[in-house]
Design a protein around this motif. Sequence first.
Motif, PDB file in Angstrom:
ATOM      1  N   SER A  15       0.822  -1.211   0.000  1.00 40.96           N
ATOM      2  CA  SER A  15       0.000   0.000   0.000  1.00 40.96           C
ATOM      3  C   SER A  15       0.857   1.262   0.000  1.00 40.96           C
ATOM      4  CB  SER A  15      -0.927   0.019   1.212  1.00 40.96           C
ATOM      5  OG  SER A  15      -0.182   0.006   2.425  1.00 40.96           O
ATOM      6  N   ASP A 208       0.545 -11.144  10.722  1.00 41.35           N
ATOM      7  CA  ASP A 208       0.579  -9.771  10.219  1.00 41.35           C
ATOM      8  C   ASP A 208      -0.415  -9.645   9.070  1.00 41.35           C
ATOM      9  OD1 ASP A 208       1.142  -7.269   9.221  1.00 41.35           O
ATOM     10  OD2 ASP A 208       3.308  -7.485   9.323  1.00 41.35           O
ATOM     11  N   GLY A 210      -1.683  -7.753   6.406  1.00 47.17           N
ATOM     12  CA  GLY A 210      -1.299  -6.614   5.586  1.00 47.17           C
ATOM     13  C   GLY A 210      -2.352  -6.262   4.553  1.00 47.17           C
ATOM     14  N   ALA A 211      -1.962  -5.396   3.626  1.00 43.79           N
ATOM     15  CA  ALA A 211      -2.901  -4.942   2.593  1.00 43.79           C
ATOM     16  C   ALA A 211      -3.166  -6.036   1.565  1.00 43.79           C
ATOM     17  CB  ALA A 211      -2.349  -3.697   1.906  1.00 43.79           C
ATOM     18  N   GLY A 326      -0.616  -5.515  11.941  1.00 38.16           N
ATOM     19  CA  GLY A 326      -0.917  -5.155  10.565  1.00 38.16           C
ATOM     20  C   GLY A 326      -2.177  -4.301  10.473  1.00 38.16           C
ATOM     21  N   GLY A 327      -2.275  -3.539   9.395  1.00 41.10           N
ATOM     22  CA  GLY A 327      -3.402  -2.632   9.215  1.00 41.10           C
ATOM     23  C   GLY A 327      -4.756  -3.316   9.218  1.00 41.10           C
ATOM     24  N   LYS A 330      -7.074  -4.270  12.369  1.00 42.16           N
ATOM     25  CA  LYS A 330      -7.950  -3.285  13.032  1.00 42.16           C
ATOM     26  C   LYS A 330      -9.425  -3.624  12.861  1.00 42.16           C
ATOM     27  CE  LYS A 330      -4.701   0.537  12.196  1.00 42.16           C
ATOM     28  NZ  LYS A 330      -4.526   1.855  11.513  1.00 42.16           N
ATOM     29  N   LYS A 368      -0.086   0.019  14.099  1.00 40.26           N
ATOM     30  CA  LYS A 368       0.252  -1.307  13.581  1.00 40.26           C
ATOM     31  C   LYS A 368       0.759  -1.290  12.142  1.00 40.26           C
ATOM     32  CE  LYS A 368      -3.360  -3.175  16.551  1.00 40.26           C
ATOM     33  NZ  LYS A 368      -4.700  -3.790  16.577  1.00 40.26           N
ATOM     34  N   THR A 369       0.393  -0.274  11.378  1.00 41.34           N
ATOM     35  CA  THR A 369       0.823  -0.215   9.985  1.00 41.34           C
ATOM     36  C   THR A 369       2.301   0.154   9.858  1.00 41.34           C
ATOM     37  OG1 THR A 369       0.220   2.125   9.743  1.00 41.34           O
ATOM     38  CG2 THR A 369      -1.487   0.487   9.273  1.00 41.34           C
ATOM     39  N   LYS A 370       2.900   0.652  10.944  1.00 45.41           N
ATOM     40  CA  LYS A 370       4.286   1.124  10.870  1.00 45.41           C
ATOM     41  C   LYS A 370       5.275   0.207  11.591  1.00 45.41           C
ATOM     42  CE  LYS A 370       2.895   5.946  10.370  1.00 45.41           C
ATOM     43  NZ  LYS A 370       1.497   5.952  10.785  1.00 45.41           N
TER      44      LYS A 370
END
Length: 465
Positions: A15, A208, A210-211, A326-327, A330, A368-370
């Motif tokens: 992303s 994790d 992720g996108a 991870g994003g 959420k 969490k995205t970072k």
Amino acid sequence: MAITNFIAAIELGSSKIRGIAGTKKIDGSIQIHAYAEIPSSDSIKKGKVYNRDGTSLALKNIIKKLEKELGETIEKIYVGISGQSLRSEYNSISRSITSEDTKIDQELIDSLCDENLELKINDLDILSVEPQEYKIGNNLEINPVGVASEHIEGRYLNIVANSNVKESIEYCFKQAHIKIEDLLVTPLTTADIILSEKEKRAGCALIDFGADTTTISIYRDNILRFLTLIPLGGENITKDIISLQIDEDEAETIKLSIGSAWYDKKENDKEEEKAIHTLEDGRKVKIEDIQLAIEARSEEIVLNVWNQIKYSGYNDKLLAGLILTGGASKMNNLHRLIQEKTTIGQIRFAESPLISFHNSDKINGIDKTKYGILGLLNAGKENCCLIPITDKPGVLFDDKEVLITKEEERKKKEAQEEIERKKSKDEKIGENNKNPDKKGDNFFTKFTQKVAKDLFGNENYESEK
């Protein structure tokens, strides 16, 4: 003020491409100095470089932004590597010990590791090696050095990826004129700032979300035991919502606000089933349709994760349970869905990293995205700042001439002060010789007068000249 001592890292996410620079402190915390991010959905797919030119341009922009904040030039950078083909492969190397001294030494262990690295796997690169145990007879040893045996078997977990993944990354950085200091496996560096030693020892799985991908990293006895990626992530859920004729940006907002990974019709009365969500353009969509779309894809991802955990053979050995990050983690009620579809009861969300990061406002807060980019920053070791090399060896300062001038001025000042001290001393001596009878006469005059008084009772006695 320019910062000349820092570690710099870049994460190639599906992303966003993220860049960061920071300095490690003595207490283990990290000071963040600069941060930059650029959308990458058109250049990175499933964690793999899709558009080389677009990626190279994005890297140049990231570096430019970081250097502007730092006030210095970045010479080299640490790069995270991930992608759909990333996974672990098990390998073992056996060796008979024929020497008279059958005691295992470090040289033998190193030679086993080197032999493992020489393993040729079709179209795959070994990116990292995680030693497991060494089998000595019927025993398994973590560190067999010093043990006497006639045979040893080294067991290794090789982290591999398709050869073109590494090749594409190196090409893009070369095109952007950026030197790679080291390629780091992002899931491993992320785990280092999230998982405690206790969790790794007891057995846990870091998931994790992720996108475009979901990564599974399993630890037991403080050792990585299994790693794999699933080509499904939060973007798949967003696309399912878009299929309901909803704009992409609004679909992402709906997913994280009213969306739920677990939707139980039995818990929803008839009124809730008929509930309507009004879109930004005024159109109306049944909330039940949105929830069913989200739940279906979320369930698919969770079931794939659970199948991989069972495939690893550690599904009944994860005493510390699952740690989610991870994003896409959420999502509302994700933990409920996992509890319903697996036999894992203990689940926690990685709310904050184990390491303290100062100046988090530089990255708009730590979430969490970072964790991926922060893990890469933590793993870096070498100073990434470009240090100018002077023509003359041994010259450590750019202002050497200024220093020489200051030294000469200091010496002149000291010499002048010495002359003034000598002049003042001579003037005092001369004054005393001219006025021997005045108060403050020199020591010799006072002494002779005292002796004359004691011997002759004459205070006005003067010594012979």
